[in-house]
Design an enzyme around this catalytic site. Sequence first.
Site, mmCIF file in Angstrom:
data_model
loop_
_atom_site.group_PDB
_atom_site.id
_atom_site.type_symbol
_atom_site.label_atom_id
_atom_site.label_comp_id
_atom_site.label_asym_id
_atom_site.label_seq_id
_atom_site.Cartn_x
_atom_site.Cartn_y
_atom_site.Cartn_z
ATOM 1 C CG ASN A 183 37.636 40.158 35.289
ATOM 2 O OD1 ASN A 183 36.596 40.797 35.191
ATOM 3 N ND2 ASN A 183 38.757 40.539 34.731
ATOM 4 N N PRO A 184 34.186 39.174 35.961
ATOM 5 C CG PRO A 184 32.547 40.758 36.554
ATOM 6 C CD PRO A 184 33.966 40.322 36.871
ATOM 7 C CD GLU B 139 37.192 35.469 28.541
ATOM 8 O OE1 GLU B 139 37.426 34.839 27.499
ATOM 9 O OE2 GLU B 139 37.816 35.292 29.612
ATOM 10 N NE ARG C 264 40.656 31.211 39.064
ATOM 11 C CZ ARG C 264 40.754 32.328 38.339
ATOM 12 N NH1 ARG C 264 39.910 32.538 37.345
ATOM 13 N NH2 ARG C 264 41.681 33.229 38.602
ATOM 14 C CD GLU D 259 46.919 38.415 38.953
ATOM 15 O OE1 GLU D 259 46.531 37.513 38.178
ATOM 16 O OE2 GLU D 259 47.039 38.257 40.188
ATOM 17 N N GLY E 178 41.767 28.180 28.626
ATOM 18 C CA GLY E 178 41.660 29.174 27.567
ATOM 19 C C GLY E 178 40.391 29.127 26.748
ATOM 20 C CD GLU E 179 38.253 24.830 24.849
ATOM 21 O OE1 GLU E 179 38.311 24.599 23.621
ATOM 22 O OE2 GLU E 179 37.787 24.033 25.683
#
Length: 443
Positions: A339-340, A342, A273, A67, A314-315
């Site tokens: 979510n795919p 990125e 995750r 989000e 964040g990587e």
Amino acid sequence: MRMLGDLALQTYWLAMQAARPLLPLFIARRERAGKEDGLRHQERLGHTDAERPEGPLAWVHAASVGETNAVLPLCTALTERGFTVLITTVTTTAAQTMADKTSDHAGIVHQYAPLDEPSIIQKFLDHWQPSLAIFAESEIWPMTIKALSARSIPSAIVNGRMSDRSFRRWRKFKSATPSLFGRIDQVLVRGEEDLLRFQELGAAKIAITGNLKYDSPAAKIDPEQLSKLQRDIGQRPVFLATSTHRGEDEIVLQAHAILQKAHPNLLTCIIPRHPRRGENVAELASQEGRKTELRTVSGNPSPSCEIYVADTLGELGLFYSIAPVALIGGSLLPVGGHNPIEAAQQGCAVLSGPQVFNFREVFGVLEGADGCLIVNDAAQIAAAVTRCLADPLYAKSMAANATKSLDNVGGAVARSLAALEPTLARALSQSAELVKHPCNTAA
């Protein structure tokens, strides 16, 4: 019906008030589990050392990383519109995302979200005095919505999403939902299904503006880190599994075993995750006799590493950049998928399990454009990865199809801003009135 709804909200209000003495214990327990920031947990109780900036302030709430990434372009646009943006999040990972992406943006301030308890919310609103409040996706908190309405602070939902699970839950309280959802000034949703669900729950002013996640910019990759990682991996084939949940790591390891027969020097990278699960994933792989390394312990993978567990935050973008193909986790079990976008943005071919009910729209777009493959088990994962490794042009074509299809459905930020214009104008007007008549500010 409205009376029953108000009664239900009053019951919730009393329950939350009664629970108030226990909330510090609740926060402490979450802190021990690594789910709260020990240095800033008081923000969850409405306390802060941060000063309120002068001028109009837009409060934007986004629970987690997905989000947060979705609303950041909207937040930037709001600063250009004249607002300082206070963005609140729940998870520590989302807070880290904010720190990484807005460290040089003076117009955006971060706080942890206050708990939905009457006195905490009042303390939060007294301090920050937002000119308007915007909530991402399905972040709908009864006491917060009621307090905003009582203060005549405009409120809106953007990227509105009503999952199957959330819809079933809200429908159990259908007598209360019109009283609650009817207090929200605007609801901007992703698509027709979400519109119908919000309508049924009592939301009034609804518009379809599309999915903000399609407009999320690609992650910035540190070129030095990328170069070092590529150098240390060398020419080894790479299979990446991201956002995995407990129970999926075993399936990934089974796929690795199948793949290793044809690719003895295969490097399988697993990004759980929740990074705190990294040690558990590494132990699981080690028990199967795999040479396993943790990123937080070993740094980049050594030449002998078979299973590399990236237990960092964040990587994702960095690893999508070095892998030709990635399995997006949360999809092999009934979690709902992740979510795919990125992965596609970094040119990585996307694989996913069938359980993507939280991202039906996104995967529908990708599947329709041959921009992803759905796999059901270890054997199918291994077969898809084998094809991508054997035919790099096929993998690149799949990633290109995904990127093109996502570009074609973009524009949600612009549509959302256009739809929000009356609410933004009202907020700016009310803020100007408060400057002229500061005695009207809520105490």
